[in-house]
Each structure stands twice: as structure tokens, then as C-alpha cells.
Scaffold this active site. Structure first.
Site: not given
Ligand code: KIV
Length: 283
Positions: A46-47, A85, A115, A117, A184
Site C-alpha cells: 500500500d506504499s 497488501d 499481508k 499489519e 520492519e
Molecule cells: O506497503 C508496503 O510497501 C509495505 C512495506 C513498508 C513493508 O507494507
């Protein structure tokens, strides 16, 4: 062409001490280059909110954004293990919401796993998603979606009290059925301990040596300009290459150097015929 990795391959790699290399990718060409280079896995993080959409953080990113970028990445890397994500707001409300959105990643974007968090506080979400038959990677330590609660994008586990919390999160993620864990921005000593403690593979972004490493492609390529975290090794300067190319193009256009003869389509009928045609329309 390398065979797509499976969970079993990742476990085997951990046992054999073979490191897993993965990056984030958000678009078709980056995914294609990553697969060609032999990347083990790709995270459509989600970056993407910061790296491709220009947001200040990840909070505004929607399920639709994630699905659309995962689809592009899958088209670019058909033979690579791809991780979707889960964005902020897609799993916070309930286990049912988490399962429904995890299912969307697999059905609509053909990702191999998801994934999300958090550790202890989202243990029931991880369990619900794994119970639905979906492979999950946990993500603990610095969790960007809750950076507000953490007081900013700050390294975690640097004092003993906080380190205990990170260890509890790691155990909760494994206990809930995740097949791997991403840690992280914690000290390498803590990552090494967690890697030893857990049976599942433990991967790092900014957390030192363990079973594998993740970096954000926009950071390692030198594309993302706002800031570069301490843990990033920059392997290229794409921003400089792009800006320079654009500057040269602008100059060529302004000076009439581009397009020269080699960049145009030539007529196939005699030019006299064209001159006759143009005369018909001339005022
Ligand atoms: O969104 C992302 O790229 C991430 C990384 C910071 C691990 O979750």
C-alpha cells in the site's frame, strides 16, 4: 524461466539458509523487470499511495487502488509469488470484513497471498483469513498504517519493554497461522532472536539479517524523492535519469531538433502527387 515459488519452497529456503529477495512493485513494467531479474516474491504494497499516487502516506489507499495495481503486477510477473497488501480500512472492522477483502485479492487480482499489519491486536483477523484457506504474511515492528499511534515512522523494539511487545506480536502472528512474518525497522539483534524463535520464515525490511530482505522498489531505484529511510541501499538513480531525459527532450523540441528524418513516416506515393493534393486545398 524460473518456476513460481510456493510456500513449501519458502520453507525449504529457510531450512537451507537460502535468502529470499523481494521488492515492492506497483506496475506492469517494474513487475516484468523484477521477474526477469529472478526476484523470489513481489509485494504490491500500500506504499503505492506514496510511491505512485502521490499521497503523503498509506491511509487514503483503497481496496480498488490495491486490486488494480495487483492486476497490473500480475500481468507483468505471471510466474512470481505475489503478495497483496491489505490497505487501511480493509480489515480493521471485523474478521468478516478481513476475509471478504482478502478473498478479493485472490479472486480479482490473482495474488498468491495477502499481508496485513499488526500482531496480537489482529490475531483473530489472521486466523479468520487463514481459516478461509488464504495464505497470510504478518507484518510487525514499524507498521506504517498505525504510525500515528507509534508517534511517527519510528524504529520499534529498541528498548526491552517495546522489544517484548514485538516478540509477543511475532508469536501471535505465527500462532494465528501465518506462513511468514515481515519485521520492519527493529534492531538486528531482535530480528535474529525472532528468526530463531519462530518456525515460519522471517523477513526483514530495515531489520537486519534473517531469512530474506524486502525493499521498496521506488527507494532502491532512486525514484521516490520525499525521503529515504536509513535502511535503504539505493541501487540506481532513476529520478536523475528521467529528469535528464525529459530536459533533453524539451530542449530538442524547442530547438526543432526533434523529430528529425529518422523519426517520421515517409510517403509512399510520389511527392508530386502529394503536392497536387495539397494544391487542391490551398486558399
Ligand atoms: O506497503 C508496503 O510497501 C509495505 C512495506 C513498508 C513493508 O507494507
Amino acid at each position: 524461466m524460473a518456476k513460481k515459488k510456493s510456500i513449501l519452497d519458502l520453507m525449504k529456503m529457510k531450512k537451507a539458509g537460502e535468502k529470499v529477495a523481494w521488492i515492492t512493485a506497483y506496475d506492469f513494467p517494474t513487475a516484468m523487470f523484477a521477474e526477469q531479474a529472478g526476484m523470489d516474491m513481489i509485494l504490491v504494497g500500500d506504499s503505492l499511495g506514496m510511491c505512485t499516487l502521490g499521497y503523503k502516506g498509506t491511509i487514503p489507499v483503497t481496496m480498488e487502488d490495491c486490486i488494480s495495481h495487483c492486476q497490473a503486477v500480475r500481468r507483468g510477473a505471471p510466474n512470481t509469488w505475489i503478495i497483496g497488501d491489505m490497505p487501511f480500512g480493509s480489515y480493521q472492522s471485523s474478521d468478516e470484513q478481513a476475509v471478504d477483502n482478502a478473498v478479493r485479492f485472490l479472486k480479482e487480482a490473482d495474488t498468491d497471498c495477502i499481508k496485513l499489519e499488526g500482531g496480537v491486536r489482529i490475531q483473530s483477523r489472521i486466523r479468520a483469513i487463514t481459516d478461509a484457506g488464504i495464505a497470510v504474511i504478518g507484518h510487525i515492528g514499524l507498521t506504517p498504517q498505525s504510525s500515528g499511534q507509534l508517534g511517527g515512522f519510528k524504529a520499534q523494539g529498541r528498548d526491552v519493554k517495546n522489544a517484548r511487545g514485538v516478540i509477543e506480536d511475532a508469536l501471535a502472528v505465527q500462532e494465528a497461522g501465518a506462513f511468514a512474518l515481515l519485521v520492519e525497522a527493529v534492531p538486528p539483534e531482535l530480528t535474529a532472536f525472532i528468526t530463531e524463535l519462530l518456525d515460519i520464515p522471517v523477513y526483514s525490511i530495515g531489520a537486519g539479517d534473517c531469512d530474506g530482505q524486502l525493499l521498496i522498489s521506488s527507494d532502491l531505484l532512486g525514484q521516490f524523492q520525499a525521503f529515504t529511510p536509513k535502511f535503504v541501499k539505493v541501487y540506481a538513480n532513476v529520478a536523475e535519469v528521467c529528469t535528464k531525459a525529459f530536459e533533453e527532450y524539451i530542449k530538442d523540441v524547442k530547438e526543432g531538433v526533434f523529430p528529425s528524418d529518422e523519426y517520421v513516416y515517409h510517403v509512399i506515393d510520389p511527392i508530386e502527387e502529394f503536392e497536387k493534393l495539397f494544391k487542391e486545398y490551398k486558399k
